[in-house]
Design a protein around this motif. Structure first.
Motif, PDB file in Angstrom:
ATOM      1  N   ILE A  28     -19.639  -9.186   3.593  1.00 52.82           N
ATOM      2  CA  ILE A  28     -19.462  -9.301   4.467  1.00 52.82           C
ATOM      3  C   ILE A  28     -20.332  -8.578   5.070  1.00 52.82           C
ATOM      4  CG2 ILE A  28     -17.935  -8.162   6.782  1.00 52.82           C
ATOM      5  CD1 ILE A  28     -15.512  -8.520   4.858  1.00 52.82           C
ATOM      6  N   ILE A  29     -21.001  -9.019   6.472  1.00 53.70           N
ATOM      7  CA  ILE A  29     -21.992  -8.446   7.659  1.00 53.70           C
ATOM      8  C   ILE A  29     -21.364  -7.717   8.051  1.00 53.70           C
ATOM      9  CG2 ILE A  29     -24.537  -8.488   8.072  1.00 53.70           C
ATOM     10  CD1 ILE A  29     -24.917 -11.139   6.638  1.00 53.70           C
ATOM     11  N   GLY A  30     -21.797  -6.546   8.838  1.00 60.52           N
ATOM     12  CA  GLY A  30     -21.318  -5.585   9.441  1.00 60.52           C
ATOM     13  C   GLY A  30     -20.169  -4.572   9.269  1.00 60.52           C
ATOM     14  N   SER A  31     -20.060  -3.771  10.226  1.00 61.18           N
ATOM     15  CA  SER A  31     -18.747  -2.691   9.489  1.00 61.18           C
ATOM     16  C   SER A  31     -17.714  -2.691  11.020  1.00 61.18           C
ATOM     17  CB  SER A  31     -18.987  -1.831   8.580  1.00 61.18           C
ATOM     18  OG  SER A  31     -19.381  -0.538   9.466  1.00 61.18           O
ATOM     19  N   GLY A  32     -18.187  -3.614  11.837  1.00 58.27           N
ATOM     20  CA  GLY A  32     -17.925  -3.483  13.260  1.00 58.27           C
ATOM     21  C   GLY A  32     -16.118  -4.024  12.472  1.00 58.27           C
ATOM     22  N   LEU A  33     -15.623  -3.384  13.558  1.00 59.17           N
ATOM     23  CA  LEU A  33     -14.150  -3.938  13.502  1.00 59.17           C
ATOM     24  C   LEU A  33     -13.333  -5.754  12.865  1.00 59.17           C
ATOM     25  CD1 LEU A  33     -10.966  -3.283  16.343  1.00 59.17           C
ATOM     26  CD2 LEU A  33     -11.253  -2.572  13.360  1.00 59.17           C
ATOM     27  N   ALA A  34     -14.540  -6.620  13.367  1.00 56.33           N
ATOM     28  CA  ALA A  34     -14.113  -7.838  12.661  1.00 56.33           C
ATOM     29  C   ALA A  34     -14.488  -8.032  11.354  1.00 56.33           C
ATOM     30  CB  ALA A  34     -14.876  -8.470  13.460  1.00 56.33           C
ATOM     31  N   GLY A  35     -15.797  -7.048  10.455  1.00 61.20           N
ATOM     32  CA  GLY A  35     -15.733  -7.011   9.693  1.00 61.20           C
ATOM     33  C   GLY A  35     -14.778  -5.905   8.892  1.00 61.20           C
ATOM     34  N   LEU A  36     -14.364  -5.275   9.034  1.00 66.48           N
ATOM     35  CA  LEU A  36     -13.001  -4.210   8.661  1.00 66.48           C
ATOM     36  C   LEU A  36     -11.905  -5.000   8.424  1.00 66.48           C
ATOM     37  CD1 LEU A  36     -14.510  -0.559   9.781  1.00 66.48           C
ATOM     38  CD2 LEU A  36     -14.688  -2.063   7.996  1.00 66.48           C
ATOM     39  N   SER A  37     -11.802  -5.632   9.214  1.00 57.59           N
ATOM     40  CA  SER A  37     -10.743  -6.536   9.750  1.00 57.59           C
ATOM     41  C   SER A  37     -11.033  -7.638   8.505  1.00 57.59           C
ATOM     42  CB  SER A  37     -10.203  -7.311  11.127  1.00 57.59           C
ATOM     43  OG  SER A  37     -10.654  -6.237  11.962  1.00 57.59           O
ATOM     44  N   ALA A  38     -11.838  -8.248   8.453  1.00 59.05           N
ATOM     45  CA  ALA A  38     -11.866  -9.439   7.494  1.00 59.05           C
ATOM     46  C   ALA A  38     -11.528  -8.852   6.265  1.00 59.05           C
ATOM     47  CB  ALA A  38     -13.169 -10.125   7.949  1.00 59.05           C
ATOM     48  N   GLY A  39     -12.441  -8.017   5.797  1.00 53.74           N
ATOM     49  CA  GLY A  39     -12.458  -7.196   4.800  1.00 53.74           C
ATOM     50  C   GLY A  39     -10.833  -6.523   4.160  1.00 53.74           C
ATOM     51  N   TYR A  40     -10.118  -6.011   5.351  1.00 51.60           N
ATOM     52  CA  TYR A  40      -9.370  -6.548   5.023  1.00 51.60           C
ATOM     53  C   TYR A  40      -7.828  -6.882   4.345  1.00 51.60           C
ATOM     54  CZ  TYR A  40      -4.122  -4.605   5.769  1.00 51.60           C
ATOM     55  OH  TYR A  40      -3.017  -4.225   6.163  1.00 51.60           O
ATOM     56  N   ARG A  41      -8.094  -8.452   5.245  1.00 54.50           N
ATOM     57  CA  ARG A  41      -7.429  -9.202   5.105  1.00 54.50           C
ATOM     58  C   ARG A  41      -7.903  -9.657   3.027  1.00 54.50           C
ATOM     59  NH1 ARG A  41      -3.583  -8.800   7.347  1.00 54.50           N
ATOM     60  NH2 ARG A  41      -2.963  -9.572   9.542  1.00 54.50           N
ATOM     61  N   LEU A  42      -9.543  -9.573   2.799  1.00 54.36           N
ATOM     62  CA  LEU A  42      -9.822 -10.401   2.156  1.00 54.36           C
ATOM     63  C   LEU A  42      -9.149  -9.357   0.509  1.00 54.36           C
ATOM     64  CD1 LEU A  42     -12.225 -11.703   3.592  1.00 54.36           C
ATOM     65  CD2 LEU A  42     -10.436 -13.627   2.847  1.00 54.36           C
ATOM     66  N   CYS A  43      -9.209  -8.228   1.088  1.00 56.25           N
ATOM     67  CA  CYS A  43      -9.593  -7.489  -0.532  1.00 56.25           C
ATOM     68  C   CYS A  43      -8.809  -7.285  -1.816  1.00 56.25           C
ATOM     69  CB  CYS A  43      -9.404  -5.823   0.249  1.00 56.25           C
ATOM     70  SG  CYS A  43      -8.366  -4.560   0.768  1.00 56.25           S
ATOM     71  N   LYS A  44      -7.369  -8.009  -0.582  1.00 52.82           N
ATOM     72  CA  LYS A  44      -6.855  -7.571  -2.191  1.00 52.82           C
ATOM     73  C   LYS A  44      -7.048  -8.986  -3.389  1.00 52.82           C
ATOM     74  CE  LYS A  44      -3.398  -5.236   0.543  1.00 52.82           C
ATOM     75  NZ  LYS A  44      -2.934  -5.021   1.523  1.00 52.82           N
ATOM     76  N   SER A  45      -6.965  -9.962  -2.948  1.00 54.81           N
ATOM     77  CA  SER A  45      -7.420 -10.703  -3.999  1.00 54.81           C
ATOM     78  C   SER A  45      -9.086 -11.163  -4.038  1.00 54.81           C
ATOM     79  CB  SER A  45      -6.993 -12.281  -3.896  1.00 54.81           C
ATOM     80  OG  SER A  45      -7.021 -12.560  -2.122  1.00 54.81           O
ATOM     81  N   ASN A  46     -10.099 -10.495  -3.572  1.00 56.94           N
ATOM     82  CA  ASN A  46     -11.501 -10.922  -3.929  1.00 56.94           C
ATOM     83  C   ASN A  46     -11.961  -9.599  -3.877  1.00 56.94           C
ATOM     84  OD1 ASN A  46     -11.063 -13.895  -3.114  1.00 56.94           O
ATOM     85  ND2 ASN A  46     -10.422 -12.873  -1.244  1.00 56.94           N
ATOM     86  N   GLU A  47     -13.402  -9.689  -4.445  1.00 59.08           N
ATOM     87  CA  GLU A  47     -14.167  -8.297  -4.959  1.00 59.08           C
ATOM     88  C   GLU A  47     -15.084  -8.584  -3.079  1.00 59.08           C
ATOM     89  OE1 GLU A  47     -17.436  -7.278  -7.715  1.00 59.08           O
ATOM     90  OE2 GLU A  47     -16.770  -9.628  -8.175  1.00 59.08           O
TER      91      GLU A  47
END
Ligand SMILES: Cc1cc2nc3c(=O)[nH]c(=O)nc-3n(C[C@H](O)[C@H](O)[C@H](O)COP(=O)(O)OP(=O)(O)OC[C@H]3O[C@@H](n4cnc5c(N)ncnc54)[C@H](O)[C@@H]3O)c2cc1C
Length: 437
Positions: free
Chosen positions: A5-24
């Motif tokens: 994920i490029i960028g740790s604004g709210l868009a990046g962190l929200s996407a990361g949060y949704r994906l982190c349980k089943s992905n690296e």
């Protein structure tokens, strides 16, 4: 699946949060801190630490995705809905603008003009779909519907302070979206939402979830190339090192995306070139005593000063949470040639303090404890007439590339924390659907 994920604004962190349980998941952030536009300062007063956003932030009751996320993360108890008093400073006089009665006393407009303004607001509140207004300039629409005086004495200074030289090109869709949300208030005025402890709590909670699930957030790491071969994402380059991955979600602004993909996103090329971002130079000032003694939170300004609004955070949130009075002084600017961008930090701050001295006779620099200035050039798309055709889709053409951010449909016709959370979630869901995980 390995996802960058490029960028740790709210868009990046929200996407990361949704994906982190089943992905690296690895989030790369070019800045030293996470949060993008919603990042905070960590300050200290009498030995007590507190967080305060570098750019003023509050939310609305209609921000449903953001509020649901706050609940999901167990942070609901931090949410406060408090009255926030508004004023409009016009040519040396301060007009409270909270209730219909106060608005009726706004003397730069005649009674007839106030009636036209009221009708315009009423009309705006009935509009369900802003799309047809994308092709119309806000200026022309106001002139047609409410007349020259309402435009010149009410809207033009507000639009000028928000969009500078671009004000006359802004679409009626943006104006309608903005007026709708700001006029949604009861008889007593507007109640805005804020997280006690700051929105930093939300950023930290998202960061905690991502790392607890094995993900990584790497700050001071700029993605300089997004490698695409055979119309598929291969990975990214950071610090000269190639990092392979199966998918990328980019939240970087369109011009940056265009640069790091080497202009390879042909289908989106026009949109990437046509979305213009503007900058914000926002000072935060710590004071011994309140600046706006009448309790205003937000003051729009039509005066010969180099800023467009003054926002007194501690006239909204309890002073006790901070132990000092906190005031934002802020201006948008259009490009890197602006003095607000080229001048030295101390000169911008000095010009802001001079402006405050001019506006508030009771204000003295001796009451200033400290000043900070946060300047970024990439703080908001300018919603020009016809902007809608430039809104970027969540998929970008090459397989494995997803886009989410202030340029997404969820942030049209005005960008917000909620719109970026929604964009992060939508891009993550699409990625999971397409990649089958
Ligand atoms: C002055 C101001 C006031 C605001 N007030 C409010 C408000 O009251 N309420 C509200 O809801 N919203 C408000 N907003 C809007 C809100 O802050 C944004 O819409 C939201 O935070 C944007 O999140 P984002 O993740 O889409 O983008 P950003 O926060 O911009 O995140 C993108 C991130 O990507 C990083 N990045 C870019 N390029 C690269 C690269 N090549 N490599 C690595 N990292 C990169 C950037 O550094 C940034 O951290 C305000 C914004 C501003 C500027």
């Amino acid at each position: 699946m390995k996802i960058v994920i490029i960028g740790s604004g709210l868009a990046g962190l929200s996407a990361g949060y949704r994906l982190c349980k089943s992905n690296e998941v690895t989030v790369f952030e070019k800045d030293p801190d996470i949060g993008g536009m919603a990042a905070s300062y960590c300050l200290e007063q009498s030995g007590k630490k507190y967080f305060i956003e570098r750019y003023y932030h509050h939310i609305f009751r209609t921000d449903s995705e953001l509020l649901a996320l706050i609940r999901e993360l167990g942070l609901e108890k931090q949410m406060l809905w408090l009255e926030a008093k508004d004023a409009y400073f016009v040519d040396g006089k301060n007009y409270p603008m909270n209730t219909p009665l106060e608005i009726l006393h706004f003397s730069p407009l005649s009674i007839l003009d106030l009636a036209k303004l009221g009708l315009l607001v009423f009309r705006i509140r009935l509009i369900k779909d802003t799309v047809p207004y994308d092709q119309i300039k806000a200026k022309d629409w106001i002139l047609d519907t409410a007349g020259k005086s309402v435009y010149e004495n009410f809207f033009a200074p507000l639009m000028k302070s928000k969009f500078g030289d671009n004000a006359e090109n802004v679409s009626a869709a943006w104006l309608i979206g903005r007026v709708k949300i700001r006029s949604d208030r009861g008889k007593e005025g507007e109640k805005l939402g804020y997280m006690r402890g700051g929105f930093n709590s939300l950023l930290e909670a998202l960061e905690g979830e991502i790392t607890a699930n094995g993900g990584e957030i790497r700050t001071n790491k700029e993605v300089t190339e997004l490698v695409i071969k055979n119309n598929a994402v291969q990975g990214v380059v950071v610090d000269g090192e190639f990092i392979a991955c199966d998918a990328v979600i980019s939240t970087a602004e369109p011009a940056v995306l265009d640069a790091i993909t080497g202009g390879k996103l042909e289908l989106l090329h026009d949109s990437l070139k046509n979305i213009h971002y503007q900058g914000t130079a926002c000072a935060l000032i710590g004071l011994d005593r309140p600046l706006m003694e009448d309790g205003n939170y937000w003051m729009n300004i039509k005066a010969d000063v180099p800023f467009g609004a003054v926002i007194e955070h501690t006239n909204y949130m309890p002073f006790e949470d901070y132990g000092e009075h906190l005031v934002y002084v802020t201006a948008y600017f259009q490009d890197e040639k602006s003095a607000l961008w080229t001048q030295k930090e101390e000169n911008v701050l000095d010009s802001y303090l001079q402006g405050l001295e001019k506006m508030f006779p009771g204000f003295s620099r001796t009451k200033v404890r400290w000043t900070k200035l946060y300047r970024r050039i990439d703080t908001a798309p300018v919603y020009e007439q016809g902007y809608l055709k430039n809104v970027l889709p969540f998929t970008a053409g090459p397989s494995g590339l997803y886009l989410a951010g202030m340029f997404s449909s969820t942030n049209y016709p005005e960008r917000s924390l909620n719109g970026s959370v929604k964009a992060g979630f939508e891009s993550a869901e699409l990625l999971m659907k397409e990649k089958g995980n």
